[in-house]
Write a protein that holds these residues in place. Sequence first.
Motif, short mmCIF file in Angstrom:
data_model
loop_
_atom_site.label_atom_id
_atom_site.label_comp_id
_atom_site.label_asym_id
_atom_site.label_seq_id
_atom_site.Cartn_x
_atom_site.Cartn_y
_atom_site.Cartn_z
N VAL A 177 -6.04 8.91 -8.14
CA VAL A 177 -5.88 7.49 -7.79
C VAL A 177 -5.51 7.40 -6.32
CG1 VAL A 177 -5.16 6.85 -10.13
CG2 VAL A 177 -3.42 7.48 -8.43
N SER A 178 -5.51 6.21 -5.78
CA SER A 178 -5.11 6.01 -4.39
C SER A 178 -3.59 6.08 -4.28
CB SER A 178 -5.60 4.65 -3.89
OG SER A 178 -4.94 3.60 -4.57
N VAL A 179 -3.10 6.33 -3.06
CA VAL A 179 -1.65 6.37 -2.83
C VAL A 179 -1.05 5.00 -3.12
CG1 VAL A 179 0.13 6.70 -1.07
CG2 VAL A 179 -1.83 8.26 -1.17
N ARG A 180 -1.78 3.95 -2.79
CA ARG A 180 -1.30 2.59 -3.06
C ARG A 180 -1.09 2.36 -4.55
NH1 ARG A 180 -4.17 -2.88 -0.63
NH2 ARG A 180 -2.61 -4.38 -1.39
N THR A 181 -2.06 2.80 -5.36
CA THR A 181 -1.92 2.67 -6.82
C THR A 181 -0.74 3.49 -7.32
OG1 THR A 181 -4.29 2.31 -7.12
CG2 THR A 181 -3.08 3.12 -9.03
N LEU A 182 -0.55 4.68 -6.73
CA LEU A 182 0.57 5.53 -7.15
C LEU A 182 1.90 4.82 -6.90
CD1 LEU A 182 1.68 8.34 -8.06
CD2 LEU A 182 1.88 8.83 -5.62
N HIS A 183 2.06 4.19 -5.74
CA HIS A 183 3.33 3.50 -5.44
C HIS A 183 3.58 2.39 -6.45
CE1 HIS A 183 4.78 5.41 -1.78
NE2 HIS A 183 3.52 5.47 -1.33
N ARG A 184 2.53 1.67 -6.86
CA ARG A 184 2.72 0.63 -7.88
C ARG A 184 3.16 1.25 -9.20
NH1 ARG A 184 -2.17 -1.79 -5.73
NH2 ARG A 184 -3.35 -0.89 -7.46
N ASP A 185 2.59 2.42 -9.54
CA ASP A 185 2.99 3.09 -10.79
C ASP A 185 4.45 3.55 -10.72
OD1 ASP A 185 0.47 2.72 -11.82
OD2 ASP A 185 -0.23 4.76 -11.38
N ILE A 186 4.87 4.06 -9.58
CA ILE A 186 6.26 4.50 -9.41
C ILE A 186 7.21 3.32 -9.59
CG2 ILE A 186 7.95 5.37 -7.76
CD1 ILE A 186 6.22 7.57 -8.80
N ASP A 187 6.84 2.17 -9.01
CA ASP A 187 7.68 0.96 -9.15
C ASP A 187 7.79 0.55 -10.62
OD1 ASP A 187 8.07 0.84 -6.44
OD2 ASP A 187 6.48 -0.64 -6.08
N GLU A 188 6.68 0.68 -11.36
CA GLU A 188 6.69 0.30 -12.77
C GLU A 188 7.54 1.27 -13.58
OE1 GLU A 188 3.47 -0.64 -16.34
OE2 GLU A 188 2.90 -0.85 -14.23
N LEU A 189 7.49 2.57 -13.26
CA LEU A 189 8.34 3.54 -13.94
C LEU A 189 9.81 3.25 -13.70
CD1 LEU A 189 6.57 7.00 -13.42
CD2 LEU A 189 7.01 5.86 -15.60
N SER A 190 10.15 2.95 -12.47
CA SER A 190 11.56 2.66 -12.14
C SER A 190 12.03 1.42 -12.89
CB SER A 190 11.70 2.44 -10.62
OG SER A 190 11.37 3.61 -9.92
N MET B 128 7.24 16.13 -5.62
CA MET B 128 5.86 16.11 -5.16
C MET B 128 5.66 14.96 -4.19
SD MET B 128 3.65 16.85 -8.66
CE MET B 128 2.09 16.88 -7.75
N SER B 129 4.86 15.19 -3.18
CA SER B 129 4.57 14.13 -2.21
C SER B 129 3.67 13.08 -2.86
CB SER B 129 3.87 14.70 -0.98
OG SER B 129 2.57 15.16 -1.29
N ALA B 130 3.63 11.89 -2.25
CA ALA B 130 2.79 10.82 -2.77
C ALA B 130 1.32 11.23 -2.74
CB ALA B 130 3.00 9.54 -1.96
N THR B 131 0.93 11.94 -1.68
CA THR B 131 -0.47 12.38 -1.56
C THR B 131 -0.83 13.37 -2.66
OG1 THR B 131 -0.36 12.09 0.84
CG2 THR B 131 -2.15 13.45 -0.02
N ALA B 132 0.08 14.32 -2.93
CA ALA B 132 -0.18 15.32 -3.97
C ALA B 132 -0.24 14.68 -5.35
CB ALA B 132 0.89 16.41 -3.93
N LEU B 133 0.67 13.76 -5.63
CA LEU B 133 0.66 13.07 -6.92
C LEU B 133 -0.60 12.25 -7.11
CD1 LEU B 133 4.29 11.75 -7.60
CD2 LEU B 133 2.86 13.04 -9.19
#
Length: 331
Positions: free
Chosen positions: A30-43, A19-24
């Motif tokens: 949430v904002s795309v910026r918040t999503l990227h922070r969540d992805i970093d935390e998952l990793s 899924m793209s960042a926009t779709a997620l």
Amino acid sequence: MRASRLLSIQMLLETRGRMSATALAGALEVSVRTLHRDIDELSAAGVPVFAERGRHGGFALLPGWKTTLTGLTPSEAEAVFLSGLAGPAADLGLGAHVKSAQLKVMASLPPQMQGSAGRISSRFHLDPIDWYREADALPHLAAVSQAVWEERQLSMAYESWAKTASRVVHPLGLVLKAGVWYLVAAREGEPRTYRVSNMLQAEVLEAAVARPRNFDLPAYWRAAVRRFETELFTGEAEVAATEGGLAQLRRLGAAQARAVAAAKPSRRKDGRTVLRVPIESTEHAAGQMLRLAPEVEVLGPAKLRAAIVGRLEAARKLYGPARAPGVRKRP
């Protein structure tokens, strides 16, 4: 809240794939910026999420990886039991499957959550059939639902208001509205709506369904309902209604209820509210408005008012002068 969102990201990627960042971000609101922070935390937590760049890129999980986090919150567990509608499920031949799924969900819950989830089925019951109406006979619903689930074309003999015709359609989905089952199916590439009880014959074919790209059943149905109302109500009537009359107008249908809600305060000396409501044909509206008298008085159009007066005159001829049927006058 954030822990729930991190779990949701995993579930979305498991069930939908890349899924793209926009779709997620849109799915999680949430904002795309918040999503990227969540992805970093998952990793950082060891979840194998990786990014693919390019036009068709996005985030994905390592192939074959699955989370073991399958727990439900108390509200989610209750929602599972709330969605198991016994009547519609039985109509579709899924009653036993719904009960089996609920038992499995119940068995998987911790003891402290089982009581809360179980209360839903004992304290909530949905009866989708409207008052004063019997449920439609549905001898072909099983075949129709089979065609929908298996994405196979359907041959049917269909009785519309104009004629009976045989046709082959591409089933896209089923809708239950006010106790009536409708099939949404594509014909000549365009989605259309068919009432299941109007089907005289139905046969599931071997040919696969050609599903329109990006077809969205809920969105189609909302648009179809709006279009139906627009085509159905071809005119307006000006009426004067008492408080009781306004309540009766609201019960006529959604379009009339909206008209009552939107009416500006415009009261006559007798206390009645003057407003405009949507109507169908003059004859249909005459019968409809006559039932609401004397709480609702039609002021116009003149053609509708004349049709109501005509009905009253015809009724007077049938029932007056007042005397018991079969009683002869004395000579």
